[in-house]
Design a protein around this motif. Structure first.
Motif, PDB file in Angstrom:
ATOM      1  N   UNK A   1      26.983  21.690  76.094  1.00  0.00           N
ATOM      2  CA  UNK A   1      27.099  22.142  74.707  1.00  0.00           C
ATOM      3  C   UNK A   1      25.755  22.083  73.989  1.00  0.00           C
ATOM      4  N   UNK A   2      25.486  23.072  73.174  1.00  0.00           N
ATOM      5  CA  UNK A   2      24.392  22.906  72.213  1.00  0.00           C
ATOM      6  C   UNK A   2      24.922  21.974  71.137  1.00  0.00           C
ATOM      7  N   UNK A   3      24.264  20.853  70.986  1.00  0.00           N
ATOM      8  CA  UNK A   3      24.815  19.803  70.154  1.00  0.00           C
ATOM      9  C   UNK A   3      24.911  20.182  68.682  1.00  0.00           C
ATOM     10  N   UNK A   4      24.033  21.043  68.205  1.00  0.00           N
ATOM     11  CA  UNK A   4      24.121  21.444  66.796  1.00  0.00           C
ATOM     12  C   UNK A   4      25.507  22.009  66.505  1.00  0.00           C
ATOM     13  N   UNK A   5      25.960  22.955  67.326  1.00  0.00           N
ATOM     14  CA  UNK A   5      27.263  23.572  67.131  1.00  0.00           C
ATOM     15  C   UNK A   5      28.408  22.651  67.488  1.00  0.00           C
ATOM     16  N   UNK A   6      28.234  21.867  68.553  1.00  0.00           N
ATOM     17  CA  UNK A   6      29.294  20.956  69.007  1.00  0.00           C
ATOM     18  C   UNK A   6      29.556  19.876  67.964  1.00  0.00           C
ATOM     19  N   UNK A   7      28.491  19.233  67.488  1.00  0.00           N
ATOM     20  CA  UNK A   7      28.669  18.153  66.515  1.00  0.00           C
ATOM     21  C   UNK A   7      29.273  18.683  65.213  1.00  0.00           C
ATOM     22  N   UNK A   8      28.846  19.880  64.802  1.00  0.00           N
ATOM     23  CA  UNK A   8      29.413  20.476  63.582  1.00  0.00           C
ATOM     24  C   UNK A   8      30.898  20.792  63.778  1.00  0.00           C
ATOM     25  N   UNK A   9      31.249  21.276  64.968  1.00  0.00           N
ATOM     26  CA  UNK A   9      32.657  21.578  65.255  1.00  0.00           C
ATOM     27  C   UNK A   9      33.518  20.318  65.141  1.00  0.00           C
ATOM     28  N   UNK A  10      33.042  19.200  65.713  1.00  0.00           N
ATOM     29  CA  UNK A  10      33.820  17.954  65.634  1.00  0.00           C
ATOM     30  C   UNK A  10      33.937  17.482  64.186  1.00  0.00           C
ATOM     31  N   UNK A  11      32.809  17.534  63.457  1.00  0.00           N
ATOM     32  CA  UNK A  11      32.836  17.088  62.054  1.00  0.00           C
ATOM     33  C   UNK A  11      33.748  17.984  61.216  1.00  0.00           C
ATOM     34  N   UNK A  12      33.658  19.293  61.422  1.00  0.00           N
ATOM     35  CA  UNK A  12      34.513  20.226  60.667  1.00  0.00           C
ATOM     36  C   UNK A  12      35.988  20.004  60.997  1.00  0.00           C
ATOM     37  N   UNK A  13      36.268  19.715  62.276  1.00  0.00           N
ATOM     38  CA  UNK A  13      37.658  19.465  62.676  1.00  0.00           C
ATOM     39  C   UNK A  13      38.178  18.190  62.023  1.00  0.00           C
ATOM     40  N   UNK A  14      37.338  17.138  61.997  1.00  0.00           N
ATOM     41  CA  UNK A  14      37.741  15.895  61.323  1.00  0.00           C
ATOM     42  C   UNK A  14      37.987  16.162  59.836  1.00  0.00           C
ATOM     43  N   UNK A  15      37.112  16.965  59.212  1.00  0.00           N
ATOM     44  CA  UNK A  15      37.270  17.272  57.778  1.00  0.00           C
ATOM     45  C   UNK A  15      38.567  18.042  57.526  1.00  0.00           C
TER      46      UNK A  15
END
Length: 420
Positions: A111-125
């Protein structure tokens, strides 16, 4: 007379403050929210933001599932990953993670971490977790209930009082710095130089073997086995590329980082051939002296998750796995404490977490002293032993049913003797 400064606002009625919205922070927030706990996540940066560590391990998929994030990750279009390949001179070996000793997922993603980390954070939000971006924790007071001093995105200071703190700040290591918990790692001081490339590998082969985009490729320097390279496919024509070694082994300071990286790549004939037409897509960066340790992992007021506590080495991509595992273990203890139980954080969190970390450490140290490389490149491996090794490479470092986990140093040395 000077007007007195206004007293900063204090947020109360919060169960848990999490510092950092990376994978461990997002997963911890999700797991706590599922249990009805009031959580605020404080994140210094704005997402998406670059982070290194793109190769996930199959073990991670369990924690994504537990946090109800697996569907979002599966649908995001990340590069499929089913194993790891290793190359040294003309020796090549690979491990298919579905052929492992431990039950559990056998595939994952790069995974490109920029997109992966944002996806996890957005999902948590989306699940209801409050994440505050662009905010910085500047002080912590543990004399009573944990209290943080925070500067918000507008430069205003406010306080948060909570029942508990989780530090998921990764290499930022917020609480270790503020509470003076940092202590040196017992691993050698190494550096990593890395970038993203358009690889233009097309149909190039090494030793008549096409490049397998479903696996991370670890290449060992032909003259110095202390130096190794990662090549992590991120899509049909993109890769993360890096070299790791002790700083004095990575060339002279007269070269730029890009010059250093490509000079090292050209010293490994297989990589030189694969990447003959590669184009660098982002400015090369360096991570120095990344191995870290702490004197205390957790108390009844705070716990450190993932890299905020200890980071070993990138060689087996264990960083995100340890981060997610620590989030799951810490939140399990924390929910019980918030519900009125007395938790012994040393015996119920720190020691169980460190059992897996220490398993990874065994194999990291043995990689650099050559023992584990001898096992990896052994040309007639026993199938059962290869499955046990495969489990560790897939992230299942907490599976005590695996003899290579339960007695990692002793069993590894037995296998090394057999291979040698």
């Amino acid at each position: 007379m000077h007007a007195s400064s206004p007293t900063p606002e204090t947020l109360t009625d919060i169960d848990v403050v999490i510092i950092g919205a990376g994978p461990s922070g997002s997963i911890a927030g999700s797991l706590l929210h599922q249990q009805g706990k009031r959580v605020i996540v404080i994140e210094k940066q704005q997402f998406p933001r670059f982070s290194i560590g793109e190769s996930l391990l199959p073990c991670c998929m369990q924690w994504l599932d537990e946090a109800n994030m697996l569907e979002a990750v599966n649908q995001a279009g990340f590069q499929f990953k089913n194993g790891a390949a290793f190359r040294y001179k003309n020796q090549y070996t690979d491990f298919d993670f579905s052929e492992k000793f431990t039950p559990g997922p056998g595939t994952t993603f790069q995974v490109e971490r920029a997109g992966f980390d944002k996806l996890l954070a957005d999902t948590a939000a989306k699940q209801g977790v409050e994440i505050r971006y662009g905010e910085t924790v500047t002080a912590v007071d543990l004399t009573g209930k944990p209290k943080l001093t925070v500067i918000d995105a507008n430069g205003e200071t406010y306080l948060i009082e909570a029942e508990y703190l989780l530090d998921a700040s990764g290499f930022g290591r917020v609480l270790p710095k503020l509470l003076e918990l940092e202590k040196p790692s017992n691993l050698a001081n190494r550096s990593a130089i890395f970038t993203h490339i358009r690889d233009n590998i097309d149909d190039k082969k090494v030793d008549n073997r096409p490049f397998d985009r479903d696996k991370i490729l670890i290449s060992v320097h032909p003259e110095n086995k202390d130096i190794w390279f990662w090549l992590i496919p991120l899509g049909p024509d993109r890769c993360s590329l890096g070299v790791v070694g002790e700083p004095h082994l990575l060339g002279g300071s007269e070269l730029s980082l890009e010059g250093l990286l490509m000079d090292m790549v050209n010293q490994e004939p297989g990589l030189k051939r694969l990447l003959a037409d590669a184009e660098i897509l982002r400015e090369c960066a360096v991570l120095k002296g990344y191995s870290a340790n702490v004197s205390t992992l957790a108390t009844n007021k705070f716990a450190l998750l993932g890299n905020a506590g200890e980071f070993l080495d990138p060689v087996f991509s264990s960083g995100v796995t340890i981060a997610m595992q620590s989030a799951s273990m810490a939140t399990d203890c924390l929910v019980r404490q918030l519900n009125g139980e007395n938790i012994d954080w040393q015996s119920e969190y720190a020691k169980p977490l460190m059992r897996g970390v220490d398993t990874f450490r065994t194999y990291v140290e043995a990689w650099y002293d050559g023992r584990f490389q001898d096992v990896i490149f052994y040309d007639a491996p026993d199938n059962k032993i290869k499955q046990m090794v495969c489990s560790i490479l897939a992230g299942y470092a907490w599976d005590e049913a695996n003899p290579l986990v339960a007695e990692s140093e002793k069993r590894l040395n037995l296998i090394v003797e057999l291979c040698r």
